[in-house]
Design a protein around this motif. Structure first.
Motif, PDB file in Angstrom:
ATOM      1  N   ILE A 120       0.832  -1.207   0.000  1.00 18.63           N
ATOM      2  CA  ILE A 120       0.000   0.000   0.000  1.00 18.63           C
ATOM      3  C   ILE A 120       0.862   1.251   0.000  1.00 18.63           C
ATOM      4  CG2 ILE A 120      -1.567   1.372   1.453  1.00 18.63           C
ATOM      5  CD1 ILE A 120      -2.989  -1.166   2.212  1.00 18.63           C
ATOM      6  N   ILE A 125      -1.276   3.489  -2.649  1.00 23.47           N
ATOM      7  CA  ILE A 125      -2.655   2.997  -2.739  1.00 23.47           C
ATOM      8  C   ILE A 125      -3.453   3.492  -1.533  1.00 23.47           C
ATOM      9  CG2 ILE A 125      -4.098   0.933  -2.767  1.00 23.47           C
ATOM     10  CD1 ILE A 125      -1.693  -0.543  -4.014  1.00 23.47           C
ATOM     11  N   SER A 126      -4.671   3.947  -1.799  1.00 27.47           N
ATOM     12  CA  SER A 126      -5.596   4.302  -0.728  1.00 27.47           C
ATOM     13  C   SER A 126      -6.737   3.293  -0.717  1.00 27.47           C
ATOM     14  CB  SER A 126      -6.150   5.717  -0.926  1.00 27.47           C
ATOM     15  OG  SER A 126      -5.129   6.675  -0.779  1.00 27.47           O
ATOM     16  N   GLN A 127      -7.190   2.970   0.466  1.00 33.23           N
ATOM     17  CA  GLN A 127      -8.256   1.983   0.600  1.00 33.23           C
ATOM     18  C   GLN A 127      -9.368   2.564   1.465  1.00 33.23           C
ATOM     19  OE1 GLN A 127      -7.232  -2.319   1.176  1.00 33.23           O
ATOM     20  NE2 GLN A 127      -8.283  -2.033   3.133  1.00 33.23           N
ATOM     21  N   ILE A 153     -10.415   0.373  -3.649  1.00 39.87           N
ATOM     22  CA  ILE A 153      -8.956   0.392  -3.599  1.00 39.87           C
ATOM     23  C   ILE A 153      -8.481   1.302  -4.729  1.00 39.87           C
ATOM     24  CG2 ILE A 153      -6.858  -0.989  -3.716  1.00 39.87           C
ATOM     25  CD1 ILE A 153      -8.518  -3.355  -2.715  1.00 39.87           C
ATOM     26  N   ARG A 155      -5.850   2.968  -6.876  1.00 43.15           N
ATOM     27  CA  ARG A 155      -4.469   2.881  -7.359  1.00 43.15           C
ATOM     28  C   ARG A 155      -4.198   4.038  -8.320  1.00 43.15           C
ATOM     29  NH1 ARG A 155      -5.915  -2.892  -7.573  1.00 43.15           N
ATOM     30  NH2 ARG A 155      -4.714  -3.983  -5.949  1.00 43.15           N
ATOM     31  N   THR A 156      -2.966   4.120  -8.781  1.00 43.78           N
ATOM     32  CA  THR A 156      -2.601   5.214  -9.672  1.00 43.78           C
ATOM     33  C   THR A 156      -3.383   5.174 -10.976  1.00 43.78           C
ATOM     34  OG1 THR A 156      -0.358   5.145  -8.748  1.00 43.78           O
ATOM     35  CG2 THR A 156      -0.660   6.366 -10.801  1.00 43.78           C
TER      36      THR A 156
END
Length: 202
Positions: A120, A125-127, A153, A155-156
């Motif tokens: 993460i 990564i943000s969740q 989730i 991601r970029t």
């Protein structure tokens, strides 16, 4: 003499009525005073964003279902809402582990050993988690709950949407600063955690 005797009986009867009336009024006033004081003690004023909000005290048994659901919701939000920052991850997970037993600690240790949290951070990564519903069986103790949620989730290059279903028990414990609801999640397990769909980011 007859007039004096009649007048005396009249005055005596009138005096008895007045005394009884005073006693009744005094008892009623004392009762209402105690009722008012008791009612005021059940009220609490909470200061939020500069505004005084009135709250009412009640027995815990009246709030058990609400507090139990909020406990489960709070735990899942702390455990699954993560950002690519080691400090934030440790802070959230620590708060979550105060609300559950070793079953949650075991899941955390497995994820950590498998490099989940390191991934993460390194992948930026943000969740996030959104709780759809929580069902709790309040007829049997310890209380069994099912939590239905959705995960995002971020991601970029994409946003993964996942379905999450977990199960566990709730046991009563003492309230504390770290556990304000007075519950402890036991035998926590994930029943489902699968991808639903993926959105590409522009």
């Amino acid at each position: 003499m007859k007039n004096i005797d009649t007048a005396f009986r009249y005055v005596r009867g009138f005096s008895i009525v007045v005394v009884l009336g005073c006693i009744f009024i005094s008892c009623y006033a004392i009762y209402k005073s105690f009722a008012t004081v008791t009612g005021m003690q059940d009220k609490v004023y909470v200061l939020a964003n500069g505004k005084a909000l009135e709250a009412f005290a009640s027995d815990r048994k009246d709030n058990i279902p609400v507090e139990a659901k909020d406990h489960v919701k709070t735990f899942h939000q702390y455990f699954f809402s993560l950002d690519p920052d080691d400090k934030v991850i440790k802070e959230h997970v620590t708060k979550a582990l105060y609300l559950a037993d070793e079953s949650a600690k075991r899941v955390y240790d497995n994820l950590k050993e498998n490099g989940y949290y390191a991934g993460i951070i390194s992948g930026n990564i943000s969740q996030e988690i959104t709780i759809d519903s929580i069902s709790i069986d309040m007829d049997n103790y310890p209380y069994v709950f099912l939590c239905y949620a959705k995960q995002q989730i971020v991601r970029t290059t994409s946003v993964v949407h996942r379905s999450l279903i977990t199960k566990g028990n709730l046991r009563n414990v003492s309230r504390s600063d770290n556990n304000s609801h007075g519950f402890l999640i036991e035998k926590w397990e994930t029943l489902e955690n699968k991808d639903l769909y993926v959105d590409k980011r522009k």
